[in-house]
Design a protein around this motif. Structure first.
Motif, short mmCIF file in Angstrom:
data_model
loop_
_atom_site.label_atom_id
_atom_site.label_comp_id
_atom_site.label_asym_id
_atom_site.label_seq_id
_atom_site.Cartn_x
_atom_site.Cartn_y
_atom_site.Cartn_z
N LEU A 83 1.48 -3.28 -3.08
CA LEU A 83 0.15 -2.21 -2.63
C LEU A 83 0.93 -1.27 -2.48
CD1 LEU A 83 -2.13 -5.14 -1.33
CD2 LEU A 83 -2.81 -3.74 -3.62
N THR A 84 1.66 -1.39 -1.83
CA THR A 84 2.82 -0.39 -0.99
C THR A 84 2.83 0.70 -2.40
OG1 THR A 84 3.50 -1.00 0.60
CG2 THR A 84 4.43 0.57 0.83
N LEU A 85 4.13 -0.45 -3.09
CA LEU A 85 4.09 0.80 -4.25
C LEU A 85 3.26 1.86 -5.22
CD1 LEU A 85 6.37 1.54 -6.20
CD2 LEU A 85 6.88 -0.49 -7.55
N LEU A 86 1.97 0.41 -5.70
CA LEU A 86 0.99 1.09 -6.30
C LEU A 86 0.10 2.18 -4.73
CD1 LEU A 86 -1.44 1.12 -8.45
CD2 LEU A 86 -2.71 -0.57 -6.25
N LEU A 87 0.20 2.40 -4.04
CA LEU A 87 -0.27 3.69 -2.83
C LEU A 87 0.76 4.99 -3.17
CD1 LEU A 87 -2.51 4.55 -0.58
CD2 LEU A 87 -1.05 3.68 0.92
N HIS A 144 4.78 -19.22 5.72
CA HIS A 144 5.05 -18.56 7.13
C HIS A 144 5.80 -17.15 7.33
CE1 HIS A 144 3.77 -22.49 8.69
NE2 HIS A 144 4.77 -22.81 8.12
N LEU A 145 6.09 -16.53 6.22
CA LEU A 145 6.25 -14.72 5.96
C LEU A 145 5.70 -14.10 6.77
CD1 LEU A 145 7.89 -14.42 3.05
CD2 LEU A 145 8.87 -14.55 5.24
N PRO A 146 5.29 -13.27 7.32
CA PRO A 146 4.20 -12.50 8.00
C PRO A 146 4.01 -11.86 6.88
CG PRO A 146 6.71 -11.42 8.91
CD PRO A 146 6.90 -13.04 8.15
N TRP A 147 2.90 -11.11 7.14
CA TRP A 147 2.34 -10.16 5.37
C TRP A 147 2.78 -9.14 5.36
CZ3 TRP A 147 1.57 -5.59 4.94
CH2 TRP A 147 1.29 -4.42 6.61
N PHE A 148 3.36 -8.48 5.59
CA PHE A 148 4.39 -7.19 5.18
C PHE A 148 5.83 -7.37 4.27
CE2 PHE A 148 5.26 -7.93 9.63
CZ PHE A 148 6.73 -8.00 10.15
N ASN A 149 6.35 -8.87 4.35
CA ASN A 149 7.60 -9.54 3.90
C ASN A 149 6.61 -10.27 2.46
OD1 ASN A 149 9.20 -8.77 5.88
ND2 ASN A 149 9.24 -10.25 6.57
N ARG A 150 5.56 -9.76 2.23
CA ARG A 150 5.28 -10.74 1.25
C ARG A 150 4.75 -10.32 0.38
NH1 ARG A 150 0.96 -15.51 3.14
NH2 ARG A 150 1.87 -16.43 4.74
N SER A 151 5.52 -10.44 -1.47
CA SER A 151 5.30 -9.76 -2.73
C SER A 151 3.93 -8.89 -2.91
CB SER A 151 5.64 -10.11 -3.80
OG SER A 151 4.80 -11.37 -3.74
N TYR A 152 3.21 -9.18 -2.37
CA TYR A 152 1.66 -8.46 -3.00
C TYR A 152 1.61 -7.44 -1.63
CZ TYR A 152 -0.36 -10.27 1.52
OH TYR A 152 -0.94 -10.66 2.83
N ALA A 153 2.39 -7.06 -0.64
CA ALA A 153 2.40 -6.15 0.40
C ALA A 153 3.73 -4.86 -0.61
CB ALA A 153 2.92 -6.41 1.42
N TYR A 154 4.21 -5.61 -1.31
CA TYR A 154 5.23 -4.28 -1.80
C TYR A 154 4.84 -4.13 -3.13
CZ TYR A 154 9.08 -6.15 1.18
OH TYR A 154 9.94 -6.51 2.13
N VAL A 176 -0.26 6.70 -6.12
CA VAL A 176 -1.22 7.36 -6.86
C VAL A 176 -0.81 8.24 -5.88
CG1 VAL A 176 -3.61 7.03 -5.92
CG2 VAL A 176 -2.51 5.04 -6.73
N LEU A 177 -0.32 8.18 -4.30
CA LEU A 177 -0.33 9.85 -3.46
C LEU A 177 0.31 10.36 -4.15
CD1 LEU A 177 -0.25 7.73 0.24
CD2 LEU A 177 -1.91 8.91 -0.93
N CYS A 178 1.75 10.37 -4.97
CA CYS A 178 2.52 11.01 -5.30
C CYS A 178 1.45 11.90 -6.89
CB CYS A 178 3.76 10.38 -6.57
SG CYS A 178 4.95 9.67 -5.01
N MET A 179 0.82 11.08 -7.57
CA MET A 179 0.07 11.88 -8.72
C MET A 179 -0.91 12.76 -7.69
SD MET A 179 -0.58 8.41 -10.99
CE MET A 179 -1.85 8.93 -11.03
#
Length: 118
Positions: free
Chosen positions: A24-28, A12-22, A31-34
């Protein structure tokens, strides 16, 4: 019991509190830093010469306006300007020469004033 409760809470956690969201955010972010670090490395000459190029472009614009004004005064020659015809034509020649130098620097580059890329 605790595992079932943890699974129910995760369900029942919202999508932004799930581990895959973190993840994907870290991966993005990585990539943006590179991309941010790699892209300007190719454009350094253009970035370094941006200010002198803009200065010369502004000078070119003001010189074109001055040349138009002086040519108009030379053609009208109604005696109202404070300069004589010889002074107007001499100043016009000097402005045209400065305009051609500024135009050449903006279009082709001029290493003496710091514009390496035209």
């Amino acid at each position: 019991m605790q595992d079932a409760l943890a699974q129910l809470q995760n369900k029942h956690l919202p999508w932004f509190n799930r581990s895959y969201a973190y993840g994907l955010t870290l991966l993005l972010l990585i990539v943006l830093c590179m991309l941010y670090s790699l892209y300007p490395a190719r454009r350094i000459p253009v970035i370094l010469t941006m200010a002198p190029t803009m200065d010369k472009a502004t000078e070119r614009m003001s010189l074109s306006r001055a040349c138009i004004f002086l040519a108009r005064e030379l053609v009208m020659s109604d005696g109202l300007p404070r300069m004589t015809v010889g002074e107007i034509s001499g100043t016009l020649d000097a402005f045209i020469q400065r305009y051609e130098e500024a135009d050449r620097a903006v279009r082709l580059g001029d290493k003496s004033i710091g514009i390496h890329v035209g």
